[in-house]
Design a protein around this motif. Structure first.
Motif, short mmCIF file in Angstrom:
data_model
loop_
_atom_site.label_atom_id
_atom_site.label_comp_id
_atom_site.label_asym_id
_atom_site.label_seq_id
_atom_site.Cartn_x
_atom_site.Cartn_y
_atom_site.Cartn_z
N VAL A 66 -6.88 -5.71 44.08
CA VAL A 66 -7.28 -7.12 44.11
C VAL A 66 -8.45 -7.27 45.09
CG1 VAL A 66 -6.55 -9.48 44.54
CG2 VAL A 66 -4.92 -7.82 43.59
N GLY A 67 -9.55 -7.87 44.60
CA GLY A 67 -10.73 -8.06 45.44
C GLY A 67 -11.10 -9.51 45.67
N GLY A 68 -10.34 -10.44 45.07
CA GLY A 68 -10.65 -11.85 45.26
C GLY A 68 -9.81 -12.71 44.35
N TRP A 69 -10.06 -14.01 44.41
CA TRP A 69 -9.34 -14.92 43.52
C TRP A 69 -10.21 -16.12 43.20
CZ3 TRP A 69 -8.38 -14.86 48.77
CH2 TRP A 69 -8.39 -16.07 49.46
N ARG A 70 -9.84 -16.83 42.15
CA ARG A 70 -10.48 -18.09 41.81
C ARG A 70 -9.49 -19.21 42.08
NH1 ARG A 70 -13.98 -17.66 36.36
NH2 ARG A 70 -15.10 -19.33 37.42
N PRO A 71 -9.96 -20.33 42.62
CA PRO A 71 -9.05 -21.41 43.06
C PRO A 71 -8.20 -21.94 41.91
CG PRO A 71 -11.27 -21.76 43.89
CD PRO A 71 -11.36 -20.66 42.88
N GLY A 72 -7.01 -22.42 42.28
CA GLY A 72 -6.12 -23.05 41.31
C GLY A 72 -5.36 -24.15 41.99
N ALA A 73 -4.09 -23.91 42.26
CA ALA A 73 -3.27 -24.87 42.99
C ALA A 73 -3.81 -25.03 44.41
CB ALA A 73 -1.83 -24.38 43.02
N PRO A 74 -3.55 -26.18 45.05
CA PRO A 74 -4.09 -26.44 46.39
C PRO A 74 -3.80 -25.32 47.39
CG PRO A 74 -3.09 -28.42 45.50
CD PRO A 74 -2.77 -27.33 44.54
N LYS A 75 -2.63 -24.72 47.32
CA LYS A 75 -2.29 -23.69 48.28
C LYS A 75 -2.16 -22.31 47.63
CE LYS A 75 0.12 -26.74 51.52
NZ LYS A 75 1.37 -26.97 52.26
N GLY A 76 -2.66 -22.18 46.43
CA GLY A 76 -2.51 -20.91 45.74
C GLY A 76 -3.80 -20.47 45.08
N PHE A 77 -3.69 -19.85 43.94
CA PHE A 77 -4.86 -19.35 43.23
C PHE A 77 -4.66 -19.57 41.74
CE2 PHE A 77 -1.89 -15.85 44.01
CZ PHE A 77 -1.63 -15.42 42.72
N GLY A 78 -5.79 -19.63 41.03
CA GLY A 78 -5.72 -19.77 39.59
C GLY A 78 -5.62 -18.42 38.91
N SER A 79 -6.43 -17.47 39.37
CA SER A 79 -6.40 -16.11 38.81
C SER A 79 -6.87 -15.13 39.87
CB SER A 79 -7.27 -16.00 37.56
OG SER A 79 -8.62 -16.29 37.86
N LEU A 80 -6.43 -13.90 39.74
CA LEU A 80 -6.86 -12.83 40.64
C LEU A 80 -8.02 -12.08 40.00
CD1 LEU A 80 -3.45 -11.31 41.83
CD2 LEU A 80 -4.82 -13.10 42.92
N LEU A 81 -8.95 -11.62 40.83
CA LEU A 81 -10.08 -10.80 40.38
C LEU A 81 -9.76 -9.37 40.80
CD1 LEU A 81 -12.96 -13.15 41.60
CD2 LEU A 81 -11.68 -13.20 39.45
N VAL A 82 -9.75 -8.46 39.82
CA VAL A 82 -9.25 -7.11 40.08
C VAL A 82 -10.27 -6.07 39.68
CG1 VAL A 82 -6.85 -7.84 39.80
CG2 VAL A 82 -8.10 -6.96 37.83
N GLY A 83 -10.10 -4.88 40.25
CA GLY A 83 -11.03 -3.79 39.97
C GLY A 83 -10.38 -2.43 40.10
N ILE A 84 -11.19 -1.39 39.85
CA ILE A 84 -10.76 0.01 39.97
C ILE A 84 -11.81 0.76 40.78
CG2 ILE A 84 -10.41 2.17 38.70
CD1 ILE A 84 -9.22 0.59 36.46
#
Length: 778
Positions: A666-684
């Motif tokens: 996991v290298g980052g996330w995009r916003p979603g819920a006020p205290k959470g995330f909408g989706s994770l940004l992942v890599g290899i």
């Protein structure tokens, strides 16, 4: 080469462990493994030219060939196992539907290793590979004259004479070889201007022409019904995917016969198949009748010599062909070269020369930054100690200093990748610390990468063994050989090591996780004898007694005693033991899978949470069906004759999953819920850094979202950790340190290398970012 017990010997400058030398491989004659190896060593000077540059398929009889009443077990082996010595050259060959990693034999030691693993028959194609492992066009044509029922060697000789005349008419000179089986082979040298498809078609035309001229003697069809009393002229050996027994190879017959090149005069005498002792006697009196067809092995220093004037440069310019250095250790040298442009020369000893790369930006000292590595000509071994000034006007003019030198070990050496651990001098440029480098070919260029340390090894008294890993495959890959099938459990890999005082549990990466599973450690201490190391998997069973990775995550990483005790009753775990690596203080890694499993069953694990699941004894199809019925991940197929290769991903173990799964960083996330995330940004991770492979927005429980959000926010950073994140993704992304490893299931990959329909399965606390690699691109 008489040997009465297992021992490590030096053969042609290589260390080789020879085991069970007195094992009888040919019961009819009492011929032992030691005698087979001795034959291969003696015949090497004439056999190696016919193997030169050709991928070798081995036919193995690990328990001997048996007798006519009780034939021995045999299997073909194409892929070179990870247990093979690192100094054997490997080439990757892409076939129509799959790829194989073959060995290419080039030394006496290579042949001795083949004898050690009872690879009695060595089969090769009619084409070779170049120095970079690329397939070349065929350089020889072969006709296999195979007598059918009611025909024999005499009829094959009659056909051979007819074929010789036909080949001579088109300007080809044939050399006969008694195959060591029933018939004859005819070999012709060709100029390499035609591909395999053309030669196969041409050979078929020859076979048909012989059949038309001798209808009562020759058949060109493979149909068995047509072969009675006739000789099949098998033209198909010229197909690019076919192989033929190599001249001077033993045969896996009742007697140790050999495929032997013969003179045409011999064919008209009392012709018969010869055994290996007779072949050695022939070679003492005469040379190889087929020597003219064998391509001459190039002198690897020819290029080096052509670029230097021995009378004008102080560099070593030996006149003799290179020979492997008579030493148990391989040398390296890194030289700082103040030429027209300052650079460093990185050189590794292999096959009697120093394989060399120029590093324009020097030796990398940061695992996150790779440097360009430019392949250069092979250098003589004497260059390992060279330093001084190359005169102006000479190639490479300038001052040369030794930046560091010493010995190295290679864990991988392929045509597209080399991994070597260097042990330099105390005052050298590497600082007296062992460093592991990977040299990786990317298209026409190479990169050099400083490897990260995976983890520090646990104390030696515990006896931790880094687990052997399976290769992702499908049912089509489980063909040749004898296999056992185990269920693929949805848990985490764990090694249990028991000594006189305690039992400890280690993760796959070597981290001590005993505190997380104290009930497993206690059961192991009470029921397993000291001096034992077991490989297995920790699982958590749901209400239907099905392993649940989601449930197990609640136990992973929890180490505080109070929290662990609260979870023991709420989330009980079971240890599934599937391999025994050390028993009674003795390593079993060189034992076969079957032998290790028998020893594991003999432990008689009686604790309720220590279980030894039985391997599946039916077919692969039945095993897969049973796995699906039990709602498990899939099946692991294991070669029953394979040894345990610690820390390596081996084709001897194949994992066949019901759905695609991939570990990700996991290298980052995009916003979603006020205290959470909408989706994770992942890599290899890749050679250049963390490569972006997509977003994951589903599959999270509320507990997982909360846990992940806290971890990711603690590692928040300004810059992206990815090397290639798309602009539209980066617009509102929030970046985090790439330390969290998770697992996803997915539907496939896009053409641009992005996961399709990825769903989160959970955090993999047992893995670090450096453990992540692409499982499959299918």
């Amino acid at each position: 080469m008489a040997m009465s017990s297992a021992q490590t010997v030096t053969i042609d400058g290589r260390l080789l462990r020879l085991t069970h030398p007195d094992k009888v491989l040919y019961p009819a004659t009492g011929t032992t493994k030691a005698e087979v190896i001795d034959y291969l060593v003696q015949v090497a000077p004439v056999m190696l030219p016919h193997l030169s540059g050709r991928p070798v398929t081995r036919k193995r009889w690990v328990n001997g060939v048996g007798t006519s009443d009780a034939p021995g077990d045999v299997f073909f082996e194409k892929n070179l196992p990870d247990s093979a010595p690192s100094w054997i050259r490997r080439v990757t060959v892409q076939h129509r539907s799959h790829r194989n990693v073959y060995p290419v034999f080039a030394s006496v030691a290579d042949l001795a290793w083949a004898g050690q693993v009872a690879a009695l028959e060595l089969h090769v194609p009619q084409w070779r590979v170049d120095d970079l492992g690329e397939s070349l066009r065929p350089d020889r044509l072969v006709l296999d004259l195979d007598p059918g029922p009611g025909a024999g060697l005499a009829e094959a000789v009659e056909v051979a004479h007819a074929a010789r005349e036909l080949l001579a008419d088109v300007g080809l000179e044939a050399v006969p070889v008694t195959s060591g089986s029933k018939g004859l082979h005819l070999y012709c040298s060709v100029d390499g201007s035609r591909d395999a498809e053309y030669l196969s078609s041409f050979a078929k035309q020859l076979a048909v022409a012989l059949e038309e001229a001798h209808p009562d003697l020759v058949v060109s069809s493979m149909a068995k019904a047509k072969r009675g009393g006739k000789v099949l002229v098998d033209w198909s050996q010229n197909n690019g995917n076919k192989t033929t027994i190599c001249p001077y190879s033993l045969r896996g017959r009742e007697h140790p016969t050999v495929a032997v090149p013969r003179s045409w005069d011999e064919l008209d005498g009392d012709l018969r198949q010869l055994e290996y002792g007779e072949v050695l006697e022939r070679l003492r009196d005469s040379g190889d009748p087929m020597a003219g067809l064998a391509p001459q092995t190039p002198d690897r220093l020819d290029t080096y010599r052509s670029m230097r004037d021995a009378s004008a440069t102080p560099e070593p310019v030996p006149s003799e062909r290179p020979r492997p250095h008579e030493s148990d250790e391989l040398r390296f040298v890194i030289q700082e070269h103040a030429a027209r442009r300052r650079h460093w020369d990185f050189r590794l000893e292999r096959d009697g020369v120093l394989v060399s790369w120029a590093l324009p930006k020097g030796v990398p000292d940061d695992p996150s930054r790779n440097h360009l590595a430019v392949p250069t000509e092979d250098h003589p071994l004497e260059y390992a100690s060279f330093h001084g000034d190359i005169p102006k006007g000479q190639y490479g003019a300038g001052h040369v200093d030794i930046w560091d030198s010493g010995t190295y070990t290679a864990s991988k050496w392929r045509d597209d990748e080399v991994i070597a651990t260097l042990h330099g001098s105390d005052n050298g440029g590497l600082g007296g610390v062992a460093r592991t480098f990977a040299l990786i070919r990317t298209g026409e260029n190479w990169l050099i990468h400083l490897m990260k340390d995976q983890c520090s090894d646990p104390p030696a008294d515990i006896g931790f063994v880094r687990p052997m890993l399976a290769t992702l495959a499908d049912a089509r890959d489980v063909r040749e050989g004898r296999w056992a099938f185990e269920m693929k459990w949805d848990g985490v890999r764990a090694v249990i090591a028991v000594d006189e005082e305690r039992a400890r549990i280690f993760s796959r990466a070597g981290r001590d996780v005993t505190a997380s599973y104290p009930e497993v450690a206690e059961a192991a201490r009470e029921s397993i004898a000291p001096g034992t190391v077991i490989d297995g998997e920790i699982v958590a069973l749901d209400a239907q007694a099905i392993p649940s990775f989601g449930l197990l995550q609640r136990r992973m990483g929890v180490e505080k005693a109070r929290e662990v005790q609260a979870l023991i009753d709420e989330v009980p775990v079971t240890y599934l033991a599937f391999d025994l690596l050390v028993g009674d203080g003795r390593s079993l890694q060189d034992s076969t899978y079957d032998e290790r499993r028998r020893a594991l069953r003999d432990l008689d694990l009686g604790a309720e949470i220590l279980v030894t699941p039985e391997a599946f004894t039916g077919s692969l199809e039945d095993a897969i069906a049973a796995s699906r019925r039990s709602k498990l991940e899939g099946v692991v197929a294991k070669r029953r004759d394979s040894r345990y290769v610690a820390g390596e991903r081996s084709p001897a173990w194949l994992k066949i999953k019901h759905q695609h799964a991939q570990s990700v960083v996991v290298g980052g996330w995009r916003p979603g819920a006020p205290k959470g995330f909408g989706s994770l940004l992942v890599g290899i991770p890749g050679p250049d850094g963390l490569r972006y492979i997509g977003r994951v927005g589903t599959g999270f429980s509320d507990r997982q979202r909360a846990e992940l959000s806290a971890i990711l926010r603690r590692g928040r950073r300004v810059t992206p950790p990815f090397v290639d994140v798309p602009a539209d993704v980066a617009t509102d992304a929030i970046w985090t340190s790439p330390s969290v490893v998770g697992e996803v299931v997915y539907a496939g990959w896009t053409g641009s290398g992005i996961l399709r329909h990825a769903v989160w399965r959970g955090i993999r606390k047992d893995l670090g970012p450096d453990d992540v690699h692409i499982e499959s691109k299918e």
